[in-house]
Every structure is written in structure tokens, then in C-alpha cells.
Write an enzyme that holds these catalytic residues in place. Structure first.
Site, PDB file in Angstrom:
ATOM      1  N   LYS A 157     -25.618 -16.343  -4.668  1.00 38.79           N
ATOM      2  CA  LYS A 157     -24.483 -16.640  -3.779  1.00 38.79           C
ATOM      3  C   LYS A 157     -23.227 -16.089  -4.443  1.00 38.79           C
ATOM      4  O   LYS A 157     -22.844 -16.549  -5.521  1.00 38.79           O
ATOM      5  CB  LYS A 157     -24.378 -18.158  -3.580  1.00 38.79           C
ATOM      6  CG  LYS A 157     -23.230 -18.604  -2.695  1.00 38.79           C
ATOM      7  CD  LYS A 157     -23.359 -20.105  -2.421  1.00 38.79           C
ATOM      8  CE  LYS A 157     -22.127 -20.689  -1.780  1.00 38.79           C
ATOM      9  NZ  LYS A 157     -22.218 -22.156  -1.696  1.00 38.79           N
ATOM     10  N   PHE A 167       0.862  -1.185   0.000  1.00 37.59           N
ATOM     11  CA  PHE A 167       0.000   0.000   0.000  1.00 37.59           C
ATOM     12  C   PHE A 167       0.893   1.227   0.000  1.00 37.59           C
ATOM     13  O   PHE A 167       1.785   1.372   0.837  1.00 37.59           O
ATOM     14  CB  PHE A 167      -0.889   0.005   1.248  1.00 37.59           C
ATOM     15  CG  PHE A 167      -1.684   1.267   1.418  1.00 37.59           C
ATOM     16  CD1 PHE A 167      -2.891   1.440   0.756  1.00 37.59           C
ATOM     17  CD2 PHE A 167      -1.226   2.299   2.239  1.00 37.59           C
ATOM     18  CE1 PHE A 167      -3.624   2.617   0.906  1.00 37.59           C
ATOM     19  CE2 PHE A 167      -1.954   3.474   2.386  1.00 37.59           C
ATOM     20  CZ  PHE A 167      -3.156   3.625   1.722  1.00 37.59           C
ATOM     21  N   GLU A 223     -35.859 -40.216   7.774  1.00 34.20           N
ATOM     22  CA  GLU A 223     -35.027 -39.001   7.757  1.00 34.20           C
ATOM     23  C   GLU A 223     -35.780 -37.848   7.094  1.00 34.20           C
ATOM     24  O   GLU A 223     -35.732 -36.710   7.549  1.00 34.20           O
ATOM     25  CB  GLU A 223     -33.720 -39.266   7.014  1.00 34.20           C
ATOM     26  CG  GLU A 223     -32.728 -40.088   7.815  1.00 34.20           C
ATOM     27  CD  GLU A 223     -31.517 -40.524   6.998  1.00 34.20           C
ATOM     28  OE1 GLU A 223     -30.402 -40.458   7.533  1.00 34.20           O
ATOM     29  OE2 GLU A 223     -31.687 -40.961   5.833  1.00 34.20           O
ATOM     30  N   ASN A 237     -12.904 -17.269  -4.434  1.00 39.79           N
ATOM     31  CA  ASN A 237     -12.218 -18.481  -4.002  1.00 39.79           C
ATOM     32  C   ASN A 237     -10.703 -18.507  -4.087  1.00 39.79           C
ATOM     33  O   ASN A 237     -10.111 -19.574  -4.267  1.00 39.79           O
ATOM     34  CB  ASN A 237     -12.791 -19.677  -4.761  1.00 39.79           C
ATOM     35  CG  ASN A 237     -14.089 -20.140  -4.122  1.00 39.79           C
ATOM     36  OD1 ASN A 237     -14.166 -20.317  -2.917  1.00 39.79           O
ATOM     37  ND2 ASN A 237     -15.120 -20.304  -4.925  1.00 39.79           N
ATOM     38  N   ASP A 265     -16.976 -10.316   6.877  1.00 34.82           N
ATOM     39  CA  ASP A 265     -16.625  -9.047   7.504  1.00 34.82           C
ATOM     40  C   ASP A 265     -17.776  -8.060   7.355  1.00 34.82           C
ATOM     41  O   ASP A 265     -18.689  -8.257   6.556  1.00 34.82           O
ATOM     42  CB  ASP A 265     -15.338  -8.491   6.886  1.00 34.82           C
ATOM     43  CG  ASP A 265     -15.448  -8.296   5.382  1.00 34.82           C
ATOM     44  OD1 ASP A 265     -16.234  -7.433   4.952  1.00 34.82           O
ATOM     45  OD2 ASP A 265     -14.774  -9.015   4.620  1.00 34.82           O
TER      46      ASP A 265
HETATM   47  C1  GLA Z   1     -16.745 -22.470  -2.594  1.00 33.90           C
HETATM   48  C2  GLA Z   1     -17.967 -22.338  -1.725  1.00 33.90           C
HETATM   49  C3  GLA Z   1     -18.784 -23.599  -1.774  1.00 33.90           C
HETATM   50  C4  GLA Z   1     -19.177 -23.883  -3.208  1.00 33.90           C
HETATM   51  C5  GLA Z   1     -17.936 -23.946  -4.076  1.00 33.90           C
HETATM   52  C6  GLA Z   1     -18.306 -24.020  -5.555  1.00 33.90           C
HETATM   53  O1  GLA Z   1     -15.843 -23.374  -2.056  1.00 33.90           O
HETATM   54  O2  GLA Z   1     -17.620 -21.989  -0.413  1.00 33.90           O
HETATM   55  O3  GLA Z   1     -19.923 -23.491  -0.959  1.00 33.90           O
HETATM   56  O4  GLA Z   1     -20.059 -22.887  -3.655  1.00 33.90           O
HETATM   57  O5  GLA Z   1     -17.104 -22.813  -3.907  1.00 33.90           O
HETATM   58  O6  GLA Z   1     -17.201 -24.071  -6.362  1.00 33.90           O
END
Ligand code: GLA
Length: 726
Positions: free
Chosen positions: A475, A279, A612, A479, A531
Site C-alpha cells: 500500500k 511552474f 457477525e 499523506n 488519478d
Molecule cells: C493514511 C491512509 C490510511 C492509513 C494511514 C496510516 O491516512 O489513508 O488508510 O494507512 O495513512 O498512517
């Protein structure tokens, strides 16, 4: 008004319902910190002590006064170059010269809470908050600094941010910028931080602050699994229910740095702000820099109260949108059912199963776009794989809607695979260092979100999908960490990581504006970007990729120090658990997962037995019954899952009329003693009743405790709902 300035003593008082924060403009116009703690009236400047200290230098205008040294004074915003050799809040360089001297100039007190351009920040109505803007200047450097304080009395929170302006004629460079600094003159403290790894986030660590500097940080360009941008200083004898403690929490999703140090005179300094490595922000004349916000709170009644202050602040003053206060849909997510290996029939069958089990929503996770049958290709190609889905996303969405379910999808907009059309068209959109091979993570590269052209194109692509698919839930995943910090359009690479996060926030803000009713869940390999910055745009975050109920006890326990249950995504998955192989009862998995408001399932119901399935239907009925209490109630940690073999926690409604106690035994023994769990937060005079009419005097529940029944078998759970007797 929660903020007062006393002209005669030059003291600022910031009052919340239970705390007072006090500072003073001293005789050299240095803004010194006086006090933060139990609510008080009056002047605390008696705490300041002046002695001639060897090797502690004196500011120039102190002349021969050898008792005035910034090395020994508690300050609001210490900078490098004035004789304070502790950790600086601000360091600037002018032609490589490290020198800075900030003095008070003026201040402004305003009704309402300040906001920050381009950055997430705590928000409040005019009567819920006030703002103090203290202006400091370094006339030699040509720098003006606004120290912003937002005071939210009802939640016992004070927020801080810093705006830096170049009002001179020369450039300078921001080399280190902390947002908040807290100097405590007395007391011995422990530092509580939340460390972890992928699949095991936010483990509590508690260590004495000794005569050294302790640092937590993320160099990853993301807030990270490894350290959460949240820290607590607690008096050494502070417990869950008693004692003084302070928290700082960053409203930011990029790299950060937190410091706690005890100095030579036993003063303790705590700081939180931007990661200083990678930074360096050039400030040309006329330019402005805004630091991300820090949320501070203080409790004199232990860590539980501190957490509940923060919970209320995040729930009501950080999270936004219609889902903030609404019970969230019970979802079935395709990831652990199929991973990327599915076709339309499998997806529709999963939806039918979800409906049959009385769930509300089907979420199609990774694998529906581009060429994406595993995690080595396709990221960036945000067009629907119609071959795999047997039609358009719109058609699939419609079929799922017709079944009476909501429909959600997974995306990872910040990333690109080299094996993708996007990368083949625009290789320079991925961050790589010229002349070097890319450092890969999960076989993917990070797109340069500091560039507007990149943002705009990805935004267009994602919107096309969302418009077509009638998507109710998104979602948002992320990653990998950022390694190759380089932008093809920047001359100064020291700005890239900060501008990247501004780009991310810009994208998320536009998405929220365009789809105000869509529920967005944040995710980063589970809880790698858990966060308060993300929570401004996504009212819930997938807490961890680890869905094992016993590991989740620890993860959710640690998470609860800084984040309310209303933001926690938690699912029931199959056994043996995919991540660690442990077998736990379905009931226990349900009790643990329903302690997060983003409740759902992550399994293939087709392989479950009829018993179940029936148990899941009943579980969902319970979830719906308790969801409002978990969403809006106060959470109490009753035991510590790392030390105690019974993990127990409870939710109490704001009016104390409803109570939900949950407990899980992580050990089992023959002929073992009964565990009595002492409840908290009840109306002490009241009697509480179970559904079957059994009565419990609150005083006894809080003093003697609630016996957790002994059961044979591993990982048994116990849950009881109590209502206050009228
Ligand atoms: C990440 C997410 C998982 C899933 C995978 C898909 O690891 O945390 O929940 O969505 O990616 O690739």
C-alpha cells in the site's frame, strides 16, 4: 486506420466507433477545430463563420482582412500573443516577452498508440489505436510543437499530449502549458467537476458554464482530494441516459488546472493541463518538454455511456500488470483494528482471524518500521522494527504465508519525519525553503523526489524490506500536500514540482519492473491521489479514508464518473463508524464495499460476535461469486445518492448474461411508497432469472423497474443477482 487526412480540404478526420473529431489547416496555416460529436462523414468547415468583430485583432498575415481573428475562431492549440484573448493553451516567454505564433508545418499518421518518455500514458496494441502527430512551428521563437492524438476507436477515446522542442538558438521559458484544448462553436453547457476534502472525495458538482471562466485546480503538488483532475462538459439537457457530453481526464498525479469558459460569442472552451502556478520550465536550445496526457471521450447518449467509455479505457489501456484482469485477494487491514499500536502476537492473531473468516491476505499497515508508534516520527527509516515485530519481517511474512494467507505492508516512501535517522543524516533531502522553518503537514516533510540520489537511496531501502518480507501487496501512501517547493540541487525552482512527479513515476516503474507480481494499491489519505497517472502503476487505489457505507455511496458515485469499479479500494469497517460514528448493517457495508474490486475489511474480528463472523464468511462467498462481474462488467448508475433516498447501481457482464443490482435506502419512513428502480443495459428481448427461479422480462425491468423491497430499520440494502434465461 482511424485517422484520415484529406489533401484537398486539409481536413483531419479522427474516427472512433461512435464519434468523429475533425480539424483543418486553414488558409493561414492555423490548425482550427471543426467538430467533435456523433460519427459523421464529410466536411464540417461550413461551421466556421467570419465577421468583422470590434476589438478582435487580426493576425499579421491576414493583412486588411478584418474578418479573420483568432479571438473568434475555434482552435486546436491557442497560444498567447496572437490576438486570442481567451484562456491560452500555451504561453512562452522569451526574455520576458510574451509572444507566440504557431503554424502548421506537417503531420504524420502512424499505426499504434504513441507513448511518452517518463510519463504514464494510455497504451494499446497496433490494431487497437492510431496516432496523429501534427507539427506546428513558431519560427521566430525557434519552437516546434507536436500535437499528438491517439485514437482508440473501440473505447471511443482520443488521447492528447504535446511535445515542445527548442529548435532555435535562444532560450525560452514555458510559462503555461495545457495539454488539451477543445473549442465548441455552438451549444450551451454545464461543467461537471468532482470536488471534495479528506474523507469525502469526488462529490459531483454541476454548474452552468456562463460568460466567465471557471477553473478547477490543485496547487498542492498532488492531484488532490479537493478537485479531481477530471472534468465533463455536458449540454444543459444532457442526462445519465441521453445527450451530448465530453470528458477530459489528466493522466498525471501532480498539480493541474482545468478551465471552462464561454466567450463573447457563446463559444465554449475547455482545457486541461499542468498547473501554471509554481511552474516555469526553461527550454535551452535542443531541449524537449513532454506534457502529461489527457484522455478525452465523447458521448451522444448521456453521461452513463461517457463513463463506461472511460472505464473501458482505464481498465484495459491504463492499468497494467497481472492484477489488471484478476480478481483481487480479500484482505484484512490492520489500520482501524490497531492503528500503530501492535506487536507480533497481535498481528499473528489478526492473521489467524483473517484465515478463520476465509480471507486471502493480511495487510500490516502503518507502524512496522523505525520508531513509529504514532504518526510523529519514523518516516524515512525503512527498516523493520524487530523489537515490535518480535523478529524480522521475513519471519513474520513466512508465518503468515504458512497460515495460507498472502502478506502485505504499508509504506510512504515520499515522506520523512524530522524525528528520523534519515532526516538527521540528510536534512537537505526534505523540501524546505532556505532560511525559513518548514511548513509541516501531519508532522512530516516531503522528500525531494526530483533528485535522483534521493530516489535511489529510498528505492534501495524499500527493496531491502520487500525482498526480506516476501511481500505480496504494497500500500503506497502519501499523506500531505507539498508546500515548500524548493530543491537544493536546482537553480530553477519552477521545474521542481514537475520533476518530482517524474521522479515518483520513475520509482514506481522500477518497482513494477522488479516486483511484477506484487499488487500495489495507491493511497493518499484515502483518495487524495486518485488519478489515471497513478493507475498506470497501481491497478487499484484506496478510494477514501472514510469507510462509512452511507458516505461511501456518494464518494463511489462521484468516483464512478471517471474511474471503473476495478480500481476502487473499498473495505467493510466496524460500527459505530470510526470516522463519522454512523451505525449501518453489516450487510449494507458489504454491498457498498464489494462494488469496488479492492475489497477487504478494516476491523478487529476478535471483537465480533459469532453471528457477525458467520455473516462475514457468507459475505466473502458472495464477494467471490460477484467479483469477476464487478471487475469486468459495465457499471450503470441507476439513481443519484445525493438526491434520491434509494441509491442504486448495477453491473452487467459484457455479454449481458449476468446482472448484479445493488440498492441502499438512506432514509426510512412508516408506510412509505415502493421504489421502483429502472434497470439499464439489459438485453431488451431477454428474460432474466433470479437464483430461486423467479423470472423477470428485461423490457419490464427497464421500463417499469425493479421494486426495492420495503424493510424496517435504517440503511437497509437490497442486492439481487439475475442471469439471462437461455
Ligand atoms: C493514511 C491512509 C490510511 C492509513 C494511514 C496510516 O491516512 O489513508 O488508510 O494507512 O495513512 O498512517
Amino acid at each position: 486506420m482511424a485517422i484520415f487526412y484529406h489533401e484537398d480540404s486539409k481536413i483531419f478526420d479522427l474516427h472512433t466507433d461512435h464519434t468523429t473529431y475533425q480539424m483543418q489547416v486553414d488558409r493561414h496555416r492555423i490548425l482550427v477545430h471543426l467538430y467533435y460529436g456523433r460519427k459523421i462523414q464529410g466536411d464540417t468547415s461550413f461551421l466556421l463563420q467570419y465577421y468583422d468583430r470590434g476589438f478582435s485583432a487580426n493576425v499579421s498575415d491576414a493583412g486588411n482582412d478584418r474578418t479573420y481573428s483568432l479571438d473568434c475562431l475555434p482552435q486546436e492549440y491557442p497560444c498567447s500573443g496572437t490576438g486570442d484573448f481567451r484562456s491560452p493553451a500555451l504561453r512562452i516567454l522569451q526574455d520576458t516577452v510574451d509572444s507566440c505564433d504557431l503554424r502548421y508545418v506537417s503531420h504524420e499518421i502512424r499505426k499504434g498508440k504513441y507513448s511518452l518518455k517518463g510519463l504514464p500514458a494510455v497504451y494499446a496494441s497496433e490494431d487497437e489505436a492510431d496516432t496523429l502527430d501534427v507539427i506546428l512551428e513558431d519560427r521566430v521563437a525557434g519552437m516546434r510543437v507536436h500535437l499528438l492524438y491517439g485514437v482508440l476507436p473501440q473505447v471511443d477515446v482520443i488521447t492528447r499530449s504535446v511535445i515542445i522542442e527548442n529548435i532555435g538558438t535562444e532560450w525560452f521559458e514555458l510559462d503555461r502549458v495545457m495539454t488539451a484544448n477543445l473549442d465548441l462553436m455552438s451549444g450551451h453547457y454545464d461543467l461537471l467537476t468532482f470536488y471534495g476534502r479528506h474523507g469525502m472525495e469526488r462529490n459531483l458538482s454541476r454548474n452552468e458554464v456562463s460568460h466567465s471562466s471557471q477553473m478547477i485546480c490543485s496547487r498542492r503538488g498532488m492531484s488532490s482530494h479537493q478537485q479531481n483532475p477530471m472534468m465533463i462538459l455536458a449540454r444543459r439537457d444532457t442526462t445519465e441516459t441521453a445527450g451530448l457530453c465530453y470528458s477530459m481526464q489528466f493522466v498525471y498525479s501532480g498539480g493541474f488546472m482545468g478551465v471552462a469558459e464561454k466567450d463573447q460569442f457563446n463559444m465554449t472552451r475547455m482545457q486541461l493541463g499542468l498547473m501554471e502556478e509554481k511552474f516555469s520550465y526553461p527550454m535551452k536550445p535542443g531541449s524537449t518538454f513532454v506534457t502529461p496526457e489527457v484522455i478525452m471521450s465523447c458521448s451522444t447518449a448521456g453521461l452513463g455511456v461517457l463513463s463506461r467509455n472511460i472505464h473501458r479505457c482505464i481498465r484495459r489501456h491504463v492499468c497494467r500488470g497481472p492484477w489488471r484482469d484478476k480478481v483481487r485477494p480479500v484482505l484484512l487491514n490492520s489500520w482501524e483494528a490497531f492503528y500503530a499500536d501492535f506487536d507480533s502476537e497481535k498481528v499473528l492473531e489478526l492473521a489467524r482471524q483473517a484465515k478463520d473468516l476465509d480471507m486471502d491476505m493480511l495487510v500490516l499497515d502503518d507502524g512496522w518500521f523505525g520508531k513509529r508508534d504514532d504518526d510523529n516520527s519514523g518516516l524515512g527509516d525503512w527498516y523493520v522494527n524487530e523489537k515490535k515485530l518480535g523478529g524480522t519481517l521475513g519471519e513474520l511474512g513466512r508465518k503468515i504465508h504458512e497460515m495460507g494467507l498472502l502478506f502485505g505492508i504499508w509504506v510512504e516512501p515520499e515522506m520523512v519525519n524530522e524525528d528520523s535517522d534519515l532526516y538527521r543524516q540528510h536534512p537537505d533531502w526534505a523540501m524546505t525553503i532556505p532560511g525559513r522553518g518548514p511548513v509541516r503537514g501531519r508532522n512530516q516533510l516531503v522528500l525531494d523526489f526530483s533528485r535522483k540520489d534521493v530516489l535511489d537511496e529510498i528505492f534501495e531501502r524499500i527493496c531491502r524490506v520487500l525482498d526480506e518480507g516476501q511481500v505480496d501487496y504494497l500500500k503506497w501512501d502519501y499523506n500531505r500536500s507539498i508546500t515548500d517547493v524548493y530543491s537544493a540541487v536546482q537553480s530553477n525552482q519552477g521545474v521542481v514540482l514537475y520533476d518530482y512527479i517524474l521522479g515518483l513515476y520513475d520509482f514506481l516503474e522500477r518497482l513494477n519492473q522488479r516486483y511484477p507480481d506484487m499488487l500495489i494499491e495507491g493511497c493518499s489519505g484515502g483518495g487524495g491521489r486518485f488519478d489515471a497517472g497513478m493507475l498506470y502503476y497501481t491497478p487499484q487505489i484506496w478510494c477514501s479514508d472514510n469507510t462509512d457505507a452511507i458516505d461511501r455511496l456518494r464518494i463511489q458515485y462521484g468516483t464512478s464518473f471517471g474511474y471503473p469499479a476495478s480500481v476502487v479500494g473499498a473495505h467493510v469497517s466496524a460500527v459505530p463508524n470510526e470516522q463519522c460514528g454512523r451505525v449501518t448493517p453489516l450487510k449494507t457495508r458489504g454491498v457498498v464495499a464489494m462494488s469496488g474490486s479492492g475489497f477487504g475489511y478494516e476491523l478487529n474480528p476478535a471483537v465480533l460476535s459469532d453471528e457477525e463472523k458467520q455473516e462475514i464468511r457468507e459475505q466473502i462467498r458472495e464477494v467471490r461469486r460477484f467479483a469477476p462481474l464487478i471487475l469486468n462488467g459495465d457499471q450503470y448508475r441507476l439513481t443519484n445518492p445525493v438526491k434520491d433516498y434509494v441509491s442504486a447501481w448495477m453491473f452487467v457482464s459484457q455479454d449481458k448474461s449476468e446482472v448484479l443490482v445493488s440498492a441502499v435506502a438512506s432514509e426510512v419512513h412508516f408506510n412509505q411508497p415502493v421504489s421502483y428502480v429502472r434497470l439499464m443495459g439489459l438485453d431488451p428481448e431477454a428474460v432474466y432469472c433470479r437464483d430461486d427461479g423467479r423470472e423477470y422480462p428485461a423490457g419490464a425491468l427497464m421500463e417499469a423497474g425493479l421494486p426495492v423491497p420495503l424493510e424496517k430499520g435504517e440503511y437497509r440494502c437490497y442486492q439481487t443477482y439475475l442471469k439471462k434465461k437461455q
